[in-house]
Scaffold this active site. Structure first.
Site, PDB file in Angstrom:
ATOM      1  N   ASP A 145      21.184   8.050  73.868  1.00  0.00           N
ATOM      2  CA  ASP A 145      21.795   7.509  72.651  1.00  0.00           C
ATOM      3  C   ASP A 145      22.994   6.660  73.082  1.00  0.00           C
ATOM      4  O   ASP A 145      23.359   6.604  74.268  1.00  0.00           O
ATOM      5  CB  ASP A 145      22.188   8.622  71.670  1.00  0.00           C
ATOM      6  CG  ASP A 145      22.296   8.077  70.235  1.00  0.00           C
ATOM      7  OD1 ASP A 145      22.386   6.846  70.066  1.00  0.00           O
ATOM      8  OD2 ASP A 145      22.303   8.884  69.277  1.00  0.00           O
TER       9      ASP A 145
HETATM   10  C1  BGC Z   1      22.847   6.518  66.784  1.00  0.00           C
HETATM   11  C2  BGC Z   1      21.382   6.199  66.987  1.00  0.00           C
HETATM   12  C3  BGC Z   1      21.162   4.712  67.029  1.00  0.00           C
HETATM   13  C4  BGC Z   1      22.047   4.100  68.091  1.00  0.00           C
HETATM   14  C5  BGC Z   1      21.894   2.606  68.221  1.00  0.00           C
HETATM   15  C6  BGC Z   1      23.740   5.735  67.723  1.00  0.00           C
HETATM   16  O1  BGC Z   1      25.068   5.854  67.387  1.00  0.00           O
HETATM   17  O2  BGC Z   1      23.051   7.893  66.948  1.00  0.00           O
HETATM   18  O3  BGC Z   1      20.638   6.779  65.947  1.00  0.00           O
HETATM   19  O4  BGC Z   1      19.818   4.433  67.272  1.00  0.00           O
HETATM   20  O5  BGC Z   1      23.399   4.380  67.770  1.00  0.00           O
HETATM   21  O6  BGC Z   1      22.441   1.940  67.145  1.00  0.00           O
END
Ligand code: BGC
Length: 746
Positions: free
Chosen positions: A288
């Site tokens: 993530d």
């Molecule tokens: C979130 C994800 C997301 C990623 C990219 C993160 O902060 O937890 O769900 O896909 O950002 O934007």
């Protein structure tokens, strides 16, 4: 099996590509940057994009996300391919959570439709639009089982139940992984939007997330500690992910949180032991956002070098946003701190995904209608309307105030969400435009008869209860005073749910309660329409509103979907997939709870001094404008041997006077197992449509998958003994039968 998709041909090609890459370029394939994050470095005067562009040209970047469309995507692909065209194309990602330009209902709303196929169709439509902009990797579906409405990301989830989340996971993965010819149109499936998991010409990769346990953040506070037993992990959290893998998900996103003390992107047990060794996942694991860096913040890595080693060894292939792999991996390999073979394995998987998606043959996209047209594609608008109305849950309808008569003389549409075109987009709608949204007011205006007077007043603010609200309130009372019926559009703004949007108060925020109370004094029939990203705790509202319509954030066709339900052009059939608590103190509250050791009754039992233990509205609940009767549950063979399945059925009859949809739900309880079991567990459902007076016999077959428990050794097994099975309209209702799995003869 679909999940095995790396064919000998793909493997050979991936190996050939790999052999051409330098160590830096290998680490580059494992590096993903956020193109949308573009600060200027004060020392060099260079923007982040300048730096990334340079790295792309050297082959030191494998993936980017948050781009602005086809033109930019093509420009970056050209850079990645290089002058000689021999470079490896980028994998371009995006958070396509519930639509792209056409925004569909938030996932929690789509879940309320109990229609995974419909969600698969919205996911396919979103992928078509995204692919036309060069996006070949959607960071969806979000399949974290979520049992805490304080947590803002419950909006993105399927809700509290692992079985339902698994059904949606499968449909969403298959739907979003569309076939493509590079133009964002399906080929070979007649344009019906049905992806096929991993078909021969899959053009978009899904990325089920967040693996695993992210939805169990303590106290509903995003990013907070998760304390998760292996039992809950395997019984509740993992099933949707396993289903997503079975359906052919090409990638998966590791979560921010720790599991058993180890943050997911450093958690070998999660990423390798379970995902690859137990489930045979062949695809790519992405971290993530900046999660490799967060290993240091979590306090499990002393520095970037250690974070790099932990993540690689655990099985994280792609480093989202931190840049740690590209900064450290080549040197660590050269110093012999990590074998190059480990890097090669990860890069091979990444290259295989790129090959699978056809990026090597078709790195560019043609600028498309979806991106340039002022109008959304008509078929996507129709789908958005269907998804919007199926997502709506009717929670209350006293005295049959709904459906409204279209010829009502005067309808007042009041409330801070009534004329909003931004909020119905909900969280995670980067590519949606408020201009495309039909507000509640507009929906009601278009649906009501021409002679009807539809008035509007804002009434109050959602996010403040300031004194400036007096004139708003007065205006609302005036409009309501002249109306035959008042539609109150209440709820939360789009910014009140989603990532990092948690609340401790689950009431209607701002001046909304005051507005409801004041309007109710006029004695007019009140229909409350709730546009929210989460379940609210609003027992008091029942005293004021004759009808309560849970409308969530429904996307671009919000107002039409709501008006369809309000006027009865569509008979609501949505059912809750997350329990509505009576008060915040009950949270987490969910139907899939266990028995305690305490029998009911008496003082020393499991209860509260100051509150009921029952929820406001249970899982599976929702009303209709018609009524359904459930016949007796029939089971020809109520005693079976181990290994056999039960077949049960019940006749469901529409006893009202209009056509409607019913979600027939089947729950099971293992009465005495070797480890404690939930009181009820959803094991099947069917959404049926019946005309007035019509009946249908609904059958469920309960085999191993429905009856198995996870025993003390963590093995899935069916144990002999008694089972209670319910077939009914919600988790709190329904007739039951007792069935027996016989022990084998000694
Ligand atoms: C979130 C994800 C997301 C990623 C990219 C993160 O902060 O937890 O769900 O896909 O950002 O934007």
């Amino acid at each position: 099996m679909k999940k095995a998709w790396i064919t000998p041909d793909i493997r050979t090609k991936a190996q050939q590509l790999l052999a051409r890459l330098s160590l830096e370029q290998k680490a580059g394939q494992m590096t993903q940057y956020d193109w949308g994050f573009n600060p200027i470095n004060p020392d060099t005067g260079l923007s982040q994009r300048d730096v990334i562009s340079e790295q792309i040209a050297q082959g030191h970047v494998g993936s980017v996300f948050n781009l602005a469309g086809a033109e930019e995507a093509n420009r970056l692909q050209k850079l990645a391919l290089g002058e000689d065209g021999e470079g490896v194309p980028l994998l371009i990602g995006r958070d396509v959570i519930h639509g792209y330009r056409t925004v569909f209902p938030i996932p929690l709303a789509q879940a309320s439709a109990w229609n995974p196929a419909l969600a698969g169709a919205t996911a396919a439509a979103a992928s078509r639009e995204a692919l036309a902009d060069g996006v070949a990797w959607v960071f969806a579906p979000m399949i974290d089982v979520s049992r805490d409405p304080r947590w803002g990301r419950i909006a993105e989830s399927i809700g509290e139940d692992p079985y339902l989340a698994s059904a949606y996971a499968e449909a969403w993965v298959r739907g979003s992984q569309i076939d493509g010819d590079g133009k964002g149109n399906d080929d070979g499936d007649g344009g019906d939007g049905s992806g096929d998991g991993v078909g021969a010409d899959t053009a978009v990769a899904s990325c089920p997330k967040h693996y695993a346990g992210y939805g169990l953040a303590e106290a509903g506070r995003d990013y907070n500690t998760v304390d998760l037993s292996d039992r809950v992990l395997r019984e509740v959290i993992l099933p949707p992910f396993r289903q997503a893998v079975e359906a052919g998900a090409l990638t998966i996103m590791a979560s921010f949180n720790e599991v058993n003390g180890v943050p997911a992107c450093a958690n070998r047990y999660l990423l390798t032991t379970i995902l690859r060794e137990e489930w045979g996942f062949e695809g790519v694991v992405a971290s993530d956002y900046n999660a490799l860096q967060e290993l240091i913040t979590h306090g499990v890595a002393a520095d970037e070098e250690e974070a790099c080693l932990l993540a690689l060894r655990a099985g994280t292939d792609v480093d989202m946003a931190s840049g740690i792999y590209i900064r450290h991996l080549p040197r660590l390999v050269r110093e012999g701190k990590v074998p190059e073979s480990l890097v090669d394995e990860a890069v091979l998987r990444i290259l295989a995904v790129k090959l699978k998606l056809g990026l090597l043959e078709r790195p560019f996209v043609a600028p498309s209608d979806y991106a340039t047209d002022e109008r959304l594609p008509a078929e996507h608008i129709a789908l958005a309307r269907q998804a919007a109305r199926e997502s709506i849950v009717l929670l209350r309808n006293e005295g049959g105030v709904l459906p409204l008569s279209k010829s009502a003389r005067a309808i007042a549409v009041i409330g801070p969400l009534a004329d909003s075109r931004k909020d119905p987009l909900g969280c995670w709608a980067f590519d949606g435009r408020p201009d495309d949204v039909v507000s509640v007011l507009e929906g009601v205006r278009q649906a009501a008869d021409q002679e009807a007077v539809v008035s509007y007043a804002k009434g109050c603010e959602v996010d403040s209860d300031s004194a400036s609200g007096e004139s708003d309130l007065a205006e609302a009372l005036e409009a309501a005073g002249k109306a035959d019926v008042v539609v109150l559009a209440l709820g939360e703004t789009f910014e009140m749910s989603g990532e990092a949007r948690c609340r401790t108060n689950l009431d209607l925020p701002g001046g909304q309660r005051r507005l409801v109370e004041a309007v109710s004094k006029l004695g007019k029939p009140i229909v409350a329409v709730l546009l929210t990203g989460r379940p609210l705790a609003i027992p008091w509202l029942q005293e004021y509103a004759d009808a309560i319509v849970q409308a969530w954030h429904l996307g671009v066709q919000s107002g039409h979907g709501i008006a369809d339900v309000l006027f009865g052009d569509y008979n609501p059939g949505g059912r809750l997939t997350a329990t509505f608590p009576l008060n915040v103190g009950q949270v987490p509250i969910y139907y899939y709870r266990k028995k305690t050791g305490r029998p009911p009754g008496g003082v020393y039992t499991s209860y509260y001094l100051d509150s009921s233990t029952d929820p406001l509205y249970p899982f599976g609940f929702g009303l209709s404008y018609t009524s359904f009767r459930y016949g007796e549950i029939l089971c020809a063979k109520p005693r079976v041997a181990l290994g056999e399945a039960f077949e049960l059925s019940a006749q469901v009859t529409n006893t009202g006077d209009r056509e409607g949809e019913e979600v027939v739900q089947c729950y099971v309880r293992d009465e005495a197992a070797s480890v404690t079991q939930p009181l009820k567990k959803l094991v099947g459902f069917r959404k049926i449509r019946l005309k007035a007076g019509e009946s249908e016999v609904v059958t469920f077959v309960l085999g191993e998958e429905s009856l198995a428990i996870i025993d003390a050794d963590m093995n899935a097994t069916v144990e002999s003994g008694d089972f209670t099975v319910w077939i009914g309209p919600s988790s709190a209702e329904g007739e039951s039968v007792r069935l027996t799995v016989e022990a084998p003869a000694q």
